[in-house]
Every structure is written in C-alpha cells, then in structure tokens.
Design an enzyme around this catalytic site. Structure first.
Site, PDB file in Angstrom:
ATOM      1  N   GLY A 180      -4.549  13.847 -22.477  1.00 29.06           N
ATOM      2  CA  GLY A 180      -3.418  13.232 -23.162  1.00 29.06           C
ATOM      3  C   GLY A 180      -2.165  13.093 -22.326  1.00 29.06           C
ATOM      4  O   GLY A 180      -1.209  12.445 -22.757  1.00 29.06           O
ATOM      5  N   HIS A 198     -12.571  -4.613   1.594  1.00 27.57           N
ATOM      6  CA  HIS A 198     -11.407  -3.774   1.335  1.00 27.57           C
ATOM      7  C   HIS A 198     -11.201  -2.877   2.543  1.00 27.57           C
ATOM      8  O   HIS A 198     -12.142  -2.326   3.074  1.00 27.57           O
ATOM      9  CB  HIS A 198     -11.611  -2.916   0.088  1.00 27.57           C
ATOM     10  CG  HIS A 198     -10.515  -1.921  -0.120  1.00 27.57           C
ATOM     11  ND1 HIS A 198      -9.242  -2.307  -0.472  1.00 27.57           N
ATOM     12  CD2 HIS A 198     -10.488  -0.573  -0.003  1.00 27.57           C
ATOM     13  CE1 HIS A 198      -8.478  -1.227  -0.570  1.00 27.57           C
ATOM     14  NE2 HIS A 198      -9.210  -0.167  -0.294  1.00 27.57           N
ATOM     15  N   HIS A 218       7.753   3.384   0.885  1.00 31.96           N
ATOM     16  CA  HIS A 218       7.119   2.118   0.474  1.00 31.96           C
ATOM     17  C   HIS A 218       6.944   2.111  -1.035  1.00 31.96           C
ATOM     18  O   HIS A 218       7.144   3.120  -1.703  1.00 31.96           O
ATOM     19  CB  HIS A 218       5.784   1.915   1.193  1.00 31.96           C
ATOM     20  CG  HIS A 218       4.745   2.928   0.828  1.00 31.96           C
ATOM     21  ND1 HIS A 218       4.774   4.220   1.297  1.00 31.96           N
ATOM     22  CD2 HIS A 218       3.661   2.847   0.024  1.00 31.96           C
ATOM     23  CE1 HIS A 218       3.747   4.888   0.811  1.00 31.96           C
ATOM     24  NE2 HIS A 218       3.060   4.088   0.034  1.00 31.96           N
ATOM     25  N   HIS A 231       0.500  -0.816   6.117  1.00 35.14           N
ATOM     26  CA  HIS A 231      -0.121  -0.161   4.972  1.00 35.14           C
ATOM     27  C   HIS A 231      -0.712  -1.310   4.164  1.00 35.14           C
ATOM     28  O   HIS A 231      -0.705  -2.443   4.648  1.00 35.14           O
ATOM     29  CB  HIS A 231       0.967   0.620   4.202  1.00 35.14           C
ATOM     30  CG  HIS A 231       0.430   1.554   3.153  1.00 35.14           C
ATOM     31  ND1 HIS A 231      -0.685   2.312   3.337  1.00 35.14           N
ATOM     32  CD2 HIS A 231       0.889   1.857   1.901  1.00 35.14           C
ATOM     33  CE1 HIS A 231      -0.894   3.044   2.243  1.00 35.14           C
ATOM     34  NE2 HIS A 231       0.042   2.783   1.363  1.00 35.14           N
ATOM     35  N   HIS A 241       4.699   7.106  -4.552  1.00 33.04           N
ATOM     36  CA  HIS A 241       5.919   7.342  -3.763  1.00 33.04           C
ATOM     37  C   HIS A 241       7.197   6.979  -4.519  1.00 33.04           C
ATOM     38  O   HIS A 241       8.271   7.407  -4.135  1.00 33.04           O
ATOM     39  CB  HIS A 241       5.840   6.586  -2.430  1.00 33.04           C
ATOM     40  CG  HIS A 241       4.744   7.114  -1.565  1.00 33.04           C
ATOM     41  ND1 HIS A 241       4.967   7.916  -0.481  1.00 33.04           N
ATOM     42  CD2 HIS A 241       3.396   7.022  -1.678  1.00 33.04           C
ATOM     43  CE1 HIS A 241       3.804   8.273   0.051  1.00 33.04           C
ATOM     44  NE2 HIS A 241       2.839   7.733  -0.654  1.00 33.04           N
ATOM     45  N   GLY A 247      -5.510   1.611   3.323  1.00 36.90           N
ATOM     46  CA  GLY A 247      -4.165   1.492   3.873  1.00 36.90           C
ATOM     47  C   GLY A 247      -3.786   2.689   4.729  1.00 36.90           C
ATOM     48  O   GLY A 247      -2.670   2.764   5.236  1.00 36.90           O
ATOM     49  N   HIS A 248      -4.729   3.615   4.893  1.00 35.89           N
ATOM     50  CA  HIS A 248      -4.430   4.856   5.612  1.00 35.89           C
ATOM     51  C   HIS A 248      -5.239   4.901   6.907  1.00 35.89           C
ATOM     52  O   HIS A 248      -6.443   4.659   6.905  1.00 35.89           O
ATOM     53  CB  HIS A 248      -4.783   6.066   4.747  1.00 35.89           C
ATOM     54  CG  HIS A 248      -4.059   6.063   3.430  1.00 35.89           C
ATOM     55  ND1 HIS A 248      -2.817   6.617   3.279  1.00 35.89           N
ATOM     56  CD2 HIS A 248      -4.388   5.545   2.223  1.00 35.89           C
ATOM     57  CE1 HIS A 248      -2.415   6.454   2.025  1.00 35.89           C
ATOM     58  NE2 HIS A 248      -3.356   5.814   1.362  1.00 35.89           N
ATOM     59  N   ASP A 280       0.504  11.211   7.846  1.00 32.63           N
ATOM     60  CA  ASP A 280      -0.447  10.886   6.770  1.00 32.63           C
ATOM     61  C   ASP A 280      -1.880  11.305   7.123  1.00 32.63           C
ATOM     62  O   ASP A 280      -2.413  10.877   8.141  1.00 32.63           O
ATOM     63  CB  ASP A 280      -0.379   9.366   6.556  1.00 32.63           C
ATOM     64  CG  ASP A 280      -1.348   8.831   5.506  1.00 32.63           C
ATOM     65  OD1 ASP A 280      -2.010   9.625   4.825  1.00 32.63           O
ATOM     66  OD2 ASP A 280      -1.409   7.587   5.376  1.00 32.63           O
TER      67      ASP A 280
END
Lengths: 541, 541
Positions: A26, A343, A51, A120, A56, A346-347, A174
């Site tokens: 919930g 795909h 970003h 990214h 973030h 982004g890392h 990262d």
C-alpha cells in the site's frame, strides 16, 4: 540523496525516491530519511540535481520544505521536469529553481562547484566537481560513456581528465553495472536496430519504453522519419515527457511526423508507430491496457509488432512475463531485448567505469548507486586498478565518510565515521509522509495473508451475560457461505469463552478481549490452517 | 500436468504445483485445474512422473484423490521423494506408488509407454514415449543434455534417435531456455569451479542451493573430499533431501565427510562446509536466518565464504538482493553466478533443444514448459529447422491438441480444439483446496493496500436514533493516536449520515449500511488519499 558538509555549509546532491518493496503493501513511494538535514536546515545552501530521473528528483515535492527549502540548481531539461512536478504539487511559487549550463560554476560557502556532461538515457545529465579547501570531490551522477550518443554531446572526458590532473581527493562513481564486462552499447547502435525492425514490420508498430528515456523516444521519431511512418503517443506520463522535452528542444522532430492517437485510424497500419508507457508490465499503463483489451483507442491485432525497449527493474520480472504472455496470446509479434539489442542501459559497464577511474585518478574511492554487491564489484575493479583497499569506502545509507587533514598537516585521511545518521525509510502513502510505521505495515501484511475476522458481542452490563448470538464479519478469510458449521461452532466457542470469563464479575473487558483474540485465533487456525486477524468487539448495553 | 487421451484411456504425466503470483496474497500454492479429470476419473489409468521436482510432483497430495487415485509410476529417486510427501500427508497407505527403471515398458489400454533417461539437475529424470495406434508422442520432461554429468548417466540419445527413426508423430519439448544461445554448461565444469573456490577459501564455506538440486549437493560432497573439509547441513528440506538421496544411493559420499551441524565448532573454520537452503532469499530458510543473525547454530563472521549456487526464480530477484546486501554487510565474502560459473541450469539451451528436435524428427511439434515467449522462441527454433509453422502448436493451459487420422486415411492431422477445458488456478490456502476465489483475494488486496476501518453504531430499535458515539476500530490504515481530530470529525460525519437516513423510518439497514460505506470511504479518501475497506456494523437494541 547525498549531503556534503564542510564547516558550516551543506550542499545536497539529488533528492530521489524509491519504489516500495514487497513488504511495504500500500505504500506509494519511499523517500530518504531527512531528519538530520531538517535539524540543520539553516545550513543547507543548495540542492544540485544531476539529471531528471525520478530516483534523483522524485522526493523534491515531498521533502524540499523539510530540508530548509534550499534553492534548486539543474540543467534546462532537468529543470523543466522538476518544474512540472512542482506545479503538480502547487509548489512552483514557493520553491526557487535555477537553471545552469555544464560550463557554469558556483560558490556556496566553502564549496566551489563545476560540472561535466555525462551520457545517460536522458539528456542533460551532469557530474559534479566539489572543490573544498582540503581537496576536490567528484560525483559522477548516473552515467555511461557513449562516443556516439543520439541526442546530446559525448561525456566531457576532457573536464574529468583535467580534474584528475589537478588532483581528485575522492571519486564517487555510479556502480549499477559494475558487474557487466565490456562497454555499454552505444545509443547509435540501438537507433539503427530500432530503425531496421520498424522498416521490416508489416503492420503497426508499438514501441514501449519509459517516459523518462528521452533518448529512446528521440530514436523512435528518427526511425519514423526514415521509414515514412507517423508517431502517436499513448500514456499520460509519456505525453507529458514528450511535451517538456520537445518544448525545450531536447527532442527534435518535424511536426508532420507527430499524429494524435485518436487519428491513427486515418492512416494505413504500416504508417503508424505508437510510443507507449507500460514496458515494465504495469497493468494500468497504456500497453497494459492494450494487452487487456481495455485501451480506449488502440485494439491490438495480429500483424501488430510490439517492441519492448527497456530492461526489467528488479521486482517487475513477473509482471513483464504476464504482459508478454498476454501480447503473444493476442497474436501480436513481440520483440524484446533478448532477441535484438533494442535497449541499452544508461549506466556504464566495467570499461566505462575503468575509464572514469583512470581519468579522475582519485586518492579515495566511493562506489555509489546500486545494490551492495554492485558496490563491492566496483570496489574490486578499483582495487585491480591500483587503489588501495583501505582507500575504498563502501557506505550504507546513514553512514558518514569523514575526510580531514591529519593533525593539521597537508595529508588528508579518510574514514567512515562511527556515528550513523538516522536512516529509516520514510514512507509516502496518499497524503501522509512518514506517518506509516511498523505496526500499520504489519497489520496490512497480516490481513493480506489471511484476512480478518471481526466478532461483535453484546453484553448486558449488569449481568455480564452475552445477549443473543455474537455477530461475525469476515473479509479475506473464507467464504461464509458453505462454512455454516464452522461459523456455528465458532459462535458457540465465543459464547463459551465469554461465559467462562464473566463467571466472576470483570472490572474491564481487556482480559476477555485478549482471551477471545487468542482462543478464537487458535481455534480458527486448527480448523483451517489460516490465521486471520481476529478483532473482538464488546458492546455493553 | 498433461493428460493424454486415446479412446477411453487417459494417462496423466506429472502433477506439479506453482507458487502464487503477487496478486494472490496469502495463498500457499497453486495447483492445476483438475475438474475435467475429476469428471472422467474412472478413465484415468496411470500417473507417470518425469522427475522429482515440486513443479512436477507437488500437487500429488492435494489432487491424487480428486483425479481418481490412479497408480503412480516413477523412477527410484523420484518415487523416494514422492513417498516422503505422501507420508507427510498420511496418504502412503491409500495411494499406489510403483517404481520403474528407464528400460521398463508398460501398456495402459491404447498406450504403450517406454522411457529414456534425460539429464537435469536432479538425477533419475526421464522422458516418455507414448505409442498409440496412430503414432508416437515423445514428452521430454525437463531436460538438458550433459555429456559429462556428475551423478548419473548421460541422456539416452540412442533411444530418442531410435524413436525418431521409427517415426515420431509429436514431440513435446522443454522450452525454459529456448532463448539462451549455445549449449548448457556441463555439471562437470560447475563441479570443478566449486572445488577451486572452496580450495581457495580461508575460513568456513557455506554453499546455498535448492534442496532439490541433488546433483549440486553431490558436487559439494565431492569438493569436500578433495579439499579435506567436512560437510554439515542446515535447513529442514535440505536434511530430508539428503537423507532420501543418500539412502537411495543417488548421493554417494564417505560417511566420515558428514558432520552434524551442532558439531562444526569442534573443527577449524577451514575444515567446514555448510550446505544450506535459502539461496532464493527466503527470510526463514537457513541462510536467511544466518543473514539476520537468527540462526541457532551458525553465526556468520568475516572470513566466511558464501557461495550462492542457484539462479533466481522470476519474482525472487529483490529478495535475493536483500539477502546479498545483508551478507555483504556482515563482512562475509559472497560468490554468486555473475562472478563464476557455479550454477548450471537444468534446462537445455538452444543447441540442446536443436539436438532433441534433430534426433526425434517429429511431424508435429509442441513446445512445453516455460512462459509464452519461451514457447514462441522454441517454435521459431523448430521452424528454422524445417518444421512447418502449421505443424507447430503452442497451447495455453486448458487447450486441447487433437491428433486424428484424416477421414479414416493413414495421414494424421493435428489441430488445437475449439473446446477449452476449465482452467482456473486452484489455490491452496492452509487446509483449503480451491475454496478461495476472487472475492476473498480482492478483499485481501484491498486490506493490504490501505487497511480497514470498522465502525460500530448502536441504534435504538424503536426510535432508530444512534445511541452514544459510534465505535471505531482501524487496522493498517493509520495510527489512531495523533489523528484525534480526523477520528472526531469522522464520528460526527457517521452520526449525521445515520440521522439523515433514519429521519423516515427504515425497513432494514441495507441502505444505511451502503451509504455509510460509500460516504465514509469518500470522506476518508478526501482527507488521507487512502482507501481502507470500510465496514459499518449496526447493532440494534
């Protein structure tokens, strides 16, 4: 959220949210523990955002006022996304939002800030260099290194190299893909693959991705242009994201290519691309509604090609399986990442991370962003590159890394402090921020498991005798119908317990209530092996 | 569970269970819809089991009597595991359990059955050939092809080739890894890697895997022997599995190598291996308890090496992350599959699947076992190998594939029937099998989301006036403390609603109850943006 503190000055970097784990039924979102910053809010000088992704920026509307309402600094696209959030929460007037460009610099007390572009899968991401009197800290934000990105410039490696040359005290980098060997696939390659697949498709193409993957959305428009198709958009968040990004020039396309969703019927199937939300299997997102046959404008059919252009967020795997099952059952062609590279994360992968370490040449290293095992993998990577294990710090939420000059000399030493800041997940549920605690969550879990069983007993206040039969209401436990005998036996059992306890006059009902809870609970478990929450209510008349 | 029917005869292959999905809170297991077989139970001749994993045997205790209590046929290890289940449910006397060897053959009415060994990560797995008057159906069960398995013989490819030479009408083949290119890693390689890692470890080694991965357990004993360590076992299911497998000779080791868990303190750390359950992040399994510091005999410490030798079952990813986070935080060394090959899937990769197709040379093909997208991937594989798309059938649960001679001629045609058998997931919750339906589940979900809110209103049956203040009980909604004003306002609101409705005398309370449910629900949502289940109870006195 990370806080940097030097003397009296505090700078916050990012203020994101997390989605609740399975043991938080919930709950809408989880936001960072803000109590230390709340106590020190007069010292908070600025909130810098790397970003525009939710992890973030998502907690800004919930917490900005609790951490002293500092001015926010963000690059244009990031600021555009934040502005929309602030408007949603009617905060646009009370919060100060400043835009900056990656070449700008700022001073906040002891901190001198400069920035470098990173890649990214949303444009306009930056890393931050925080110069302090004892040295420079570099915080990468989320990043990968893409030499051929689609919609932005490559990461500003020269700036990082320059910082490295001048001396970096601490690199915070990262770690999300620290376990992935090699380099990240370039967005360019993804664009080429998308275009090929769309060119080959006979009917309509539906591309599903995150609304926040602005670069991917750009690539779909590119492919539309090259294949002579038009693009429609489905999903509120996708619509919003496109609007913001287009208005800011972060997504560029010829206006002729865009078509409203309600008009797709006017085109031939092979002229249509629909970008939709729902690639994570969310039932109520656009693609989820299409798969269930609930979508107002799009009815899927044989001949449609569906491209799922995202990778599963841990925890969503099963929902995505269900989505794919539904799509296949409708006879549509489903294309997903295991089949083609459609795909890219982004890392950065290991080689990207190595390059960052090599350019920044930090004295101390702190892997950030990612699960503990990813941080550990990143630490091993850094160690292999020659950073002493003692100079690598893996922090948990609430930990403090202290960097200070040793005995006043020139050498800076680093250590994780023994002091830990308060660190409880702050749960957002509806309008409540942090008002839900362990007890409420546990009650929800118990009721989710085996439901509840309320019994209302009317007792004569003079004689303390039960009047009539106790009433029973259960939800989520079992069907009352077809279980008449169990209900009847339970009613008898309840009356017995009451009569036994009231044989001697009771001062108050607590012992009876406790006995009912325990004995009826055990009785029901013995009969059903289920443990509903038992709630006895005594009405005295 | 698959049922094969020819004329009057029905054979069932496997009778497994599934774990509940997230939208089935509180459910223990899901078992197959048995209603068609129940109606035809006099025709069920036998239940054949391919191997001893829960998704193939787990529903036997729940359903065997509902499908006519047919005799069960299984190979020795599989039979041993089933026997233990039957004993747990006190069914060992009423169910007939027969053992067979892979070279045995049986006839049941129109069916002539023979078997071939396959490799998997439990020994004693078989595939089945069902000869019928119109042709042979081959069902692989779960399989991979391992030329150097640890604890069994390689798959009996010669038997499959012979069947193929004689003519296979239909191949039904495991699709779980149809998306994985290449061949499955041999268990031999896994064994070598495990041994290397254990040899290198300084302190204790804890290997966590599934209790049912009998081959993996054997490899740990092998490694212990070669590295001079002893093995202790933690976890009830692991203990049981070891006992059964050891007694049947499916796991072999020198008795000296085994040590009881309570005695590990007598050895040096570098002499200890502990095999434990809990590799999927289950909080109450042995490794989960160790990670939480709740394990009675094992307290983890720096220097311990933990090897997670399994891959995540979809849906468990987040729990495994949490487990790893906890293990790393304790300072233990954690080794998992992304770092070294320490787990091989029991399901064949694409090359294994191609080999099966090439040997069996079926006319018709049905990919089985796996999510829809895996079945589709397997179908593409078969199509690439020359099987016509029209001869490939992808079925959903409840679908029937009909194979019959065309107009009495020699050619057999295949088609998915338009008739669908009943196919609702049958949920097991405590002692109830199939008694939980949509309503109960939905109630559980609602209460899990936002809890419940019970209000008890006492009304004078003559005047229909509310007596005193309504009582309020809430659970999982919010803390009552600190929300006094909201509670007070809600009580006033409840009384207003009652008074409005009883201004004219009511025949019964249903309209009032409905109004309370709706209006209080909206009122609470407006104040909190939460939607607890509202339960008004009216007591008339």
């Amino acid at each position: 959220m990370t806080a940097f503190e030097f003397g009296n000055d505090i700078i916050i970097v990012d203020l994101g949210l997390m989605f609740p784990s399975e043991d938080m039924p919930g709950i809408d979102y989880v936001v960072p523990d803000y109590h230390y910053l709340q106590k020190n809010k007069h010292r908070v000088k600025a909130l810098i955002i790397t970003h525009g992704h939710l992890d973030h920026i998502g907690a800004i509307p919930y917490l900005i006022n609790r951490v002293g309402n500092p001015p926010i600094y963000a690059t244009p696209l990031t600021a555009g996304i934040i502005r929309q959030k602030l408007e949603e929460f009617k905060l646009q007037k009370s919060v100060m939002l400043n835009e900056f460009k990656p070449d700008d610099t700022f001073s906040f007390g002891a901190f001198n800030l400069s920035f470098f572009r990173v890649n990214h899968n949303i444009p306009d991401g930056v890393g931050i260099a925080l110069k302090t009197p004892i040295g420079t800290v570099v915080h990468t934000g989320d990043f990968k290194i893409d030499f051929t990105p689609r919609d932005e410039q490559p990461a500003e490696l020269h700036k990082i190299a320059k910082l490295g040359g001048e001396g970096v005290l601490l690199l915070m980098s990262d770690s999300t893909n620290a376990e992935q060997p090699g380099s990240t696939t370039s967005e360019r390659e993804i664009g080429i693959n998308l275009e090929k697949l769309i060119a080959k498709a006979d009917g309509r193409v539906i591309v599903s991705t995150f609304a926040t993957l602005v670069s991917r959305i750009q690539q779909v428009f590119d492919a539309a242009e090259k294949t002579g198709r038009k693009v429609a958009v489905s999903g509120y968040s996708m619509d919003k994201a496109l609007e913001i990004a287009y208005n800011l020039g972060a997504i560029k396309f010829d206006k002729n290519i865009y078509i409203r969703l309600k008009d797709i019927g006017k085109l031939k199937d092979e002229e249509v691309i629909i970008i939709s939300t729902g690639s994570q299997g969310q039932e109520n997102a656009a693609l989820g509604r299409m798969a269930k046959g609930d979508h107002r404008q799009v009815r899927l059919k044989k001949g449609d090609t569906i491209i799922l252009s995202s990778s599963p967020i841990p925890g969503n795997e099963r929902a995505i399986q269900n989505l794919m099952n539904a799509l296949f059952s409708l006879g549509t062609k489903v294309i997903y990442n295991k089949m083609f590279d459609i795909h890219a994360s982004g890392h950065g992968y290991q080689n990207d991370l190595r390059l960052m370490l090599a350019l920044a040449k930090p004295k101390f290293f702190m892997p950030i962003h990612g699960e503990r095992h990813m941080l550990e993998a990143h630490a091993r990577l850094a160690e292999d590159m020659g950073i002493a294990r003692d100079n690598i710090f893996i922090l948990s939420n609430g930990n403090i890394l202290e960097l200070a000059k040793k005995g006043g000399g020139p050498v800076v030493a680093g250590a994780i402090s023994k002091t830990k800041l308060p660190n409880s997940p702050v749960m957002v549920d509806g309008l409540g921020i942090g008002d839900i605690g362990e007890v409420v969550l546990r009650d929800r879990q118990v009721m989710a498991q085996d439901g509840m069983f309320v019994t209302i007993i009317t007792i004569d206040s003079n004689t303390q005798k039960v009047i009539g039969d106790p009433e029973i209401i259960s939800r989520g436990f079992m069907y009352m119908k077809g279980n008449d005998q169990l209900i009847k036996d339970t009613v008898t059992k309840i009356k017995d317990i009451c009569n036994k306890h009231t044989a001697n006059k009771l001062e108050n009902w607590s012992p009876l209530r406790a006995a009912l809870r325990d004995d009826i609970g055990s009785y029901l478990f013995q009969k059903t092996e289920r443990r509903p929450m038992v709630l006895p209510v005594i009405i005295e008349i």
